[in-house]
Write a protein that holds these residues in place. Structure first.
Motif, PDB file in Angstrom:
ATOM      1  N   VAL C  90       4.462   0.839  14.824  1.00 48.96           N
ATOM      2  CA  VAL C  90       3.655  -0.376  14.920  1.00 48.96           C
ATOM      3  C   VAL C  90       4.427  -1.555  14.352  1.00 48.96           C
ATOM      4  CG1 VAL C  90       1.598  -1.554  14.076  1.00 48.96           C
ATOM      5  CG2 VAL C  90       1.435   0.775  14.905  1.00 48.96           C
ATOM      6  N   LEU C  93       7.227  -2.484  16.934  1.00 49.46           N
ATOM      7  CA  LEU C  93       6.696  -3.053  18.168  1.00 49.46           C
ATOM      8  C   LEU C  93       6.059  -4.412  17.948  1.00 49.46           C
ATOM      9  CD1 LEU C  93       5.125   0.032  19.934  1.00 49.46           C
ATOM     10  CD2 LEU C  93       6.953  -1.457  20.787  1.00 49.46           C
ATOM     11  N   SER C  94       5.242  -4.522  16.900  1.00 52.01           N
ATOM     12  CA  SER C  94       4.555  -5.795  16.695  1.00 52.01           C
ATOM     13  C   SER C  94       5.541  -6.875  16.295  1.00 52.01           C
ATOM     14  CB  SER C  94       3.449  -5.669  15.655  1.00 52.01           C
ATOM     15  OG  SER C  94       3.980  -5.250  14.429  1.00 52.01           O
ATOM     16  N   THR C 150      -0.990  -2.023  17.280  1.00 51.19           N
ATOM     17  CA  THR C 150       0.016  -3.059  17.553  1.00 51.19           C
ATOM     18  C   THR C 150      -0.651  -4.309  18.095  1.00 51.19           C
ATOM     19  OG1 THR C 150       1.653  -1.371  18.075  1.00 51.19           O
ATOM     20  CG2 THR C 150       2.114  -3.607  18.828  1.00 51.19           C
ATOM     21  N   GLU C 153      -2.068  -6.315  15.438  1.00 50.39           N
ATOM     22  CA  GLU C 153      -1.172  -6.927  14.456  1.00 50.39           C
ATOM     23  C   GLU C 153      -0.308  -8.037  15.057  1.00 50.39           C
ATOM     24  OE1 GLU C 153      -1.057  -6.277  11.282  1.00 50.39           O
ATOM     25  OE2 GLU C 153      -2.059  -4.357  11.051  1.00 50.39           O
ATOM     26  N   VAL C 154      -0.110  -8.001  16.375  1.00 48.28           N
ATOM     27  CA  VAL C 154       0.786  -8.981  17.006  1.00 48.28           C
ATOM     28  C   VAL C 154       0.408 -10.432  16.695  1.00 48.28           C
ATOM     29  CG1 VAL C 154       1.367  -9.956  19.255  1.00 48.28           C
ATOM     30  CG2 VAL C 154       1.734  -7.550  18.830  1.00 48.28           C
TER      31      VAL C 154
END
Lengths: 524, 313, 283
Positions: C90, C93-94, C150, C153-154
């Motif tokens: 995560v 990716l984020s 993710t 959190e993005v």
């Protein structure tokens, strides 16, 4: 209203609050097994809705603890010599919660709606020529052919129960979900105070005229001994246990077996197996696709499943569960161990593997759909996965929530298109007592329960059971059904378990029954 | 500034429209059939099909979406598939408990976190700073339900000081209302202490470094007067931001706390509806969330202007 | 006047923070445990044996056995793999997604207006809904959990990158570079990106910690990783009603999770303190 006055009013309300509480009288706080969302006990078979039904509705007949049919709303009844005509007369003084008297037309409309959804009701409807209201309190049923189970049908204890509703409400489409809980039962629902997901409120129906007999299961006199009942839904079981211990609730309908030690320590709380019939777990197959469309494959599992393991996995303690090697609920008249050797005898993994080979299993993937939010389903899934792996079957679990499982099990496609091979569930005792209510064993193909087994022989044997004239014939016919079931294996029973009830020391009068009933309960 | 507000409000409507479409689409695509859940375990495929027809769930996507939008324009949020109660009514029942929990939790968080952050900033770089920040992270390092259980074990079961669960409306007694909220708001509040303390510390450091603080010190104010009077006021901007975020999170994120303490809040309504696929409720709640979230963000941005005269839109 | 911070400066400043180093060491130990799980005296973490359920910690079961008779010690060690993987996945990716989106919105004004409003909308859809939808569309899996967290959190990472880019754009050396005619990709690569890396790393650690906790919450609600595959979060979630009867089921994974989250946070704090203070203020 000016500011100062507002303050005075608020202060007065706050001060008056305790007084309001006293004015409510005796309040029984009950933690139910689930959250009540659907009010219509005909539109759904959900047990929580059935329990709600028992609070606000009444039935024409009921079963007592000896499995005998007893009249409830009916005062007297007669059957003609040829068994084709029944005449029923209602008790005097029966009223709905809106003050209207209960009439024959209400009963006929309610039975009609019920029979459109319920399987036993459908069988009754097939045999029915007509229902007729002679006058407001007397009505007749004319049959095309004798139907020995007529009264048993009208006294059916569990889903769907033929509750009696006002005619105007009973005329609603049976596939449409009702919202008006007006009935003639011992409690009235206070719909204005209903907070779905949190609280359901019932008050005593002071117009209810109970029968004179002592209560026995759902039959006999329904005397309400409290003024108000609140169903407080507590989603977290640790919290529910703590609440009961602290006195924030009076009764907890179903205690997860592992939490019993928490309650046993408390001297003010009693934990009791109030349910004589318990529930039966089961493994269900998909009969449309390999490998379980092959009878030998299903039979193989019979030799590998160890009911003792499943019972411990579900119930935790041997006190709360035991193996039951019958397709009919153990402890009821039709339960038998005929032909049960494959499941009952010593576990034989070698025989299981051999049958797998004989079935021609080519290593196809087996998908068990699991619901992680249902502990009883989930523990069974884990055990079955283990067994299948030991048998050399390429099995895996695909987990989701109950909603996902229910949807996915309705899919008839093969695995690679979103289908399934196995799922697990459980049914309460009353729903498995005989070939009529036991729907998992039915072999009607497309019209059958999820899995869609086609078993013409089973249907013949079930039909034969319907025509049994007395208990002895009924038992023989049921035995024949079970023999066939162990050959064809529509489900594999995984054991019988009981979820105990817990209640505080100042509570008495809880009726011992397979359903939680709240009349007769006293709170000191 | 007026133009700015109007622009933002228009943008709000656009966002809500997009969210509405996304959620509807998501639900449409998500397997899970409310008709199957409604029918119960014993149902047959045929039963389920007929129930679905009655609910209108077998109609094509655009018809259903159009129907929903038309309802919304009429001001009708729809009716729950299971309880047949209006969605607006169901949400309305949950507003008071959720608001109460939110306010009490924020109170707990801010009362503990802001002083911690101030102390850490005042002693930046020392062991006190490290210790305080590590302590604030404790509340965040365990999932809320574990914290909740520990609190219940100590204060309800062992000490018997506070109730285990439930929510008491204010009109039934102010004291009972407060008693039932102490444990839940403490459990949930500790989660945000770390975040708020960290931001407080950061903005305090920022403010302390700036010229006007040195001016105040030069003017002869004592260190604590400097700290509280000037630095804190200018440090308020980021803090307000965090509180805004916190509010939005709480409106949708108190699910676990509500479950453990059996509080009938909006969080649980959302989860229960999702698990049951009660589409009208899910759609209604998410729409309201997104509207509330965007409006709160707008309010926070506007309050920036009030608190920090240097910011202008 | 502080010149553009160098990597070496950052590294040296970081070394001066003992708590950050302690955090880093604990994290490395946890990762080592996760990787070496099969050789640390474990058995099959999924093997069920109902007869041996709910046994207290003993010779046979070092951390006790759970409600299906599985060995808790093995489950906790293998659970490290899942929890750490989810946290790290995560975080990565984020960060990547947030970086990409933040760079674009920080630089192109009209995209900024639209994207930030979309972020607002995205943040208002409960992660739970996303998680359950994803789970229902396929099945409960690690990938779905990672995707759902993710997505949640993005927006936060995007906000950070965006505000950093907006600040850095006004820096003299960047203005000079634009005036000199340097093309956008080169500006991003040579001037903006190097100055964002450190704060992003710090943010990534916080995201990692947050993701590990969120995974536990999702498991609690029933939208998490499939429970037969252990993670610290779902071991606790599955055992939640038993905390008074078999507290060890929550104690061991709980201690591991808090230690790891604490360590990650200390690491992040240390890294943040080693940053250029102007950028550190954004955190």
């Amino acid at each position: 209203m000016n500011h100062r006055l507002q303050k005075l009013v608020v202060a007065a309300l706050i001060a008056a609050a305790p007084a309001l509480a006293v004015a409510q009288g005796k309040v029984l706080k009950f933690i139910p097994q689930a959250d009540l969302r659907i009010l219509d006990p005909i539109a759904t078979t959900a047990y929580i809705t059935r329990n709600h039904g028992y609070m606000v509705y009444d039935t024409l007949f009921s079963i007592d603890d000896k499995f005998q049919v007893k009249p409830q709303m009916v005062d007297k009844w007669e059957m003609s010599k040829d068994g084709l005509t029944y005449t029923f007369t209602l008790r005097p003084g029966l009223k709905f919660h809106d003050g209207q008297a209960v009439k024959s037309a209400d009963c006929i409309a309610s039975i009609d709606r019920w029979s459109k959804r319920d399987a036993l009701g459908q069988k009754l409807a097939e045999a029915t020529e007509s229902w007729r209201a002679v006058n407001d309190t007397t009505f007749t049923l004319k049959l095309k052919k004798p139907f020995p189970l007529t009264l048993d049908a009208l006294a059916k204890p569990s889903s769907n129960v033929p509750f009696i509703m006002p005619e105007r409400i009973a005329k609603t489409d049976p596939f449409k979900n009702l919202e008006d809980p007006i009935g003639s039962g011992p409690f009235k629902m206070v719909k204005a105070e209903w907070v779905p997901g949190n609280k359901v409120v019932y008050i005593k129906n002071t117009d209810y005229v109970p029968r004179k007999e002592a209560p026995s299961w759902a039959s006999g006199g329904k005397v309400v001994k409290v003024d108000r009942v609140e169903w407080i839904y507590i989603p977290d079981s640790a919290t529910a246990a703590a609440a009961l211990n602290a006195g924030e609730a009076d009764i907890w309908e179903q205690v997860p077996p592992d939490l019993i030690p928490l309650l046993s320590k408390n001297k003010s709380v009693t934990v009791k197996n109030n349910d004589p019939l318990g529930s039966m777990g089961m493994i269900r197959f998909n009969f449309l696709h390999p490998p379980f469309n092959n009878e030998k494959m299903r039979q193989a599992l019979l030799y590998a499943v160890n009911q003792q393991d499943y019972v411990i996995g579900i119930a935790g303690d041997p006190k709360n569960g035991k193996p039951c090697f019958s397709y009919f609920t153990c402890g009821t008249p039709l339960a038998t161990e005929a032909a049960a050797d494959p499941l009952k005898g010593k576990r034989d993994m070698e025989k299981a593997k051999q049958l797998v080979k004989e079935s021609g299993y080519k290593g196809e993937k087996v998908v068990i759909i699991d619901a992680t939010d249902q502990p009883i389903v989930h523990s069974q899934s884990l055990l079955t996965l283990e067994i299948l792996k030991k048998m050399g079957v390429n099995a895996e679990i695909q987990a989701g929530d109950w909603g996902t499982l229910i949807t996915r099990r309705a899919v008839k496609e093969p695995i690679d298109k979103g289908g399934w091979n196995i799922f697990h569930t459980w049914l309460v005792g009353p729903d498995m007592v005989n070939p009529a209510v036991n729907f998992p064993i039915r072999g009607t193909g497309e019209k059958a329960w999820f899995g869609w087994p086609t078993d013409a022989k089973m249907e013949e044997l079930r039909e034969a059971w319907f025509n049994a004239k007395d208990l002895a014939e009924s038992k023989k016919a049921a035995e024949a059904v079970q023999r066939r079931a162990f050959e064809f294996v529509p489900i594999i029973p995984t054991g019988q378990f009981i979820l105990p009830t817990a209640y505080r020391a100042n509570i008495s009068g809880l009726i011992i029954a397979p359903i939680n009933l709240l009349w007769n309960v006293e709170k000191k | 500034m007026f133009a700015y507000v109007v622009r933002r409000l228009l943008a709000t409507i656009v966002v809500m429209a997009v969210v509405a479409l996304v959620v509807f689409l998501l639900l449409y695509l998500t397997p899970g059939d409310p008709a199957a859940i409604l029918a119960g375990d014993a149902a047959t495929s045929d039963d389920i099909r007929r129930i679905r027809e009655k609910l209108g769930l077998d109609q094509p996507f655009l018809v259903r979406f159009g129907g929903w939008i038309a309802q919304l324009i009429r001001g009708d949020l729809g009716t729950s598939i299971f309880t047949n109660l209006p969605v607006a009514h169901l949400i309305g029942q949950r507003v008071e408990p959720t608001l109460s929990l939110t306010l009490c939790t924020l109170l707990v968080s801010v009362l503990v976190a802001v002083p911690l952050g101030v102390v850490a900033a005042a002693r930046a770089g020392t062991w006190i700073d490290r210790g305080v920040m590590a302590f604030s992270v404790l509340g965040f390092s365990l999932p809320v339900f574990v914290l909740a259980y520990i609190l219940i074990l100590i204060f309800s079961i062992e000490l018997d000081w506070l109730p285990v669960q439930g929510y008491q409306p204010i009109r039934e007694g102010l004291w009972e209302w407060a008693r039932h909220l102490i444990l839940p708001s403490t459990a949930l509040g500790t989660v945000y202490i770390a975040l708020i303390a960290r931001i407080t510390r950061a903005s305090m450091l920022d403010a302390l470094a700036q010229d006007y603080v040195r001016t105040a010190q030069a003017k002869g104010l004592t260190p604590s007067e400097v700290l509280v009077g000037h630095a804190l006021k200018n440090a308020a901007v980021p803090i307000v931001t965090v509180i805004g975020i916190g509010i939005a999170l709480l409106i949708g994120g108190a699910i676990v706390t509500e479950t453990v303490f059996a509080i009938p809040g909006i969080g649980r309504l959302t989860v229960d509806s999702i698990l049951r696929r009660d589409y009208p409720i899910i759609q209604g709640v998410v729409l309201i969330f997104s509207g509330a979230y965007v409006l709160i963000n707008l309010a926070v941005d506007l309050s920036y202007m009030l608190l920090d005269p240097r910011i202008r839109y | 006047m502080v010149a553009s911070p160098t990597w070496r400066g950052f590294r040296d400043a970081f070394r001066r923070h003992p708590t950050a180093i302690a955090g880093g060491v604990i994290l490395l130990v946890m990762i080592a445990i996760a990787l070496l799980a099969p050789w640390l005296g474990t058995v099959d973490p999924q093997a069920v044996a109902p007869v041996r359920r709910l046994k207290q910690p003993s010779e046979e079961f070092w951390f006790g056995s759970d409600m299906m008779g599985r060995d808790v010690y093995s489950r906790v060690l293998y659970g490290a793999r899942v929890s750490l993987s989810i946290g790290i996945a995560v975080a990565i990716l984020s960060t990547l997604l947030g970086l990409a989106i933040g760079l674009i919105t920080g630089y192109i004004r009209w995209v900024d207006a639209i994207v930030m409003r979309v972020m607002d909308g995205l943040m208002s859809i409960p992660p739970v809904l996303l998680a359950i939808a994803l789970m229902a569309l396929t099945r409960a899996s690690m990938e779905n959990v990672i995707a759902a967290i993710t997505l949640a959190e993005v927006p936060r990472v995007t906000r950070l990158v965006r505000s950093l880019v907006l600040t850095l754009r006004e820096e003299p050396y960047v203005v000079a570079a634009i005036a000199a005619g340097t093309r956008l990709p080169r500006i991003l690569l040579r001037h903006i990106l190097p100055n964002i890396v450190a704060p992003l790393l710090v943010q990534a650690t916080y995201v990692c910690a947050s993701a590990m906790i969120t995974e536990a919450i999702l498991s609690f609600i029933g939208a998490g990783t499939p429970p037969n595959i252990p993670s610290w979060g779902n071991i606790m979630a599955e055992a939640r009603s038993l905390f008074q009867i078999a507290g060890y089921l929550i104690l061991f994974p709980g201690v591991c999770l808090s230690l790891t989250v604490l360590a990650i946070n200390l690491l992040g704090d240390g890294m943040r303190d080693a940053l250029d203070p102007r950028l550190a203020r954004r955190m």
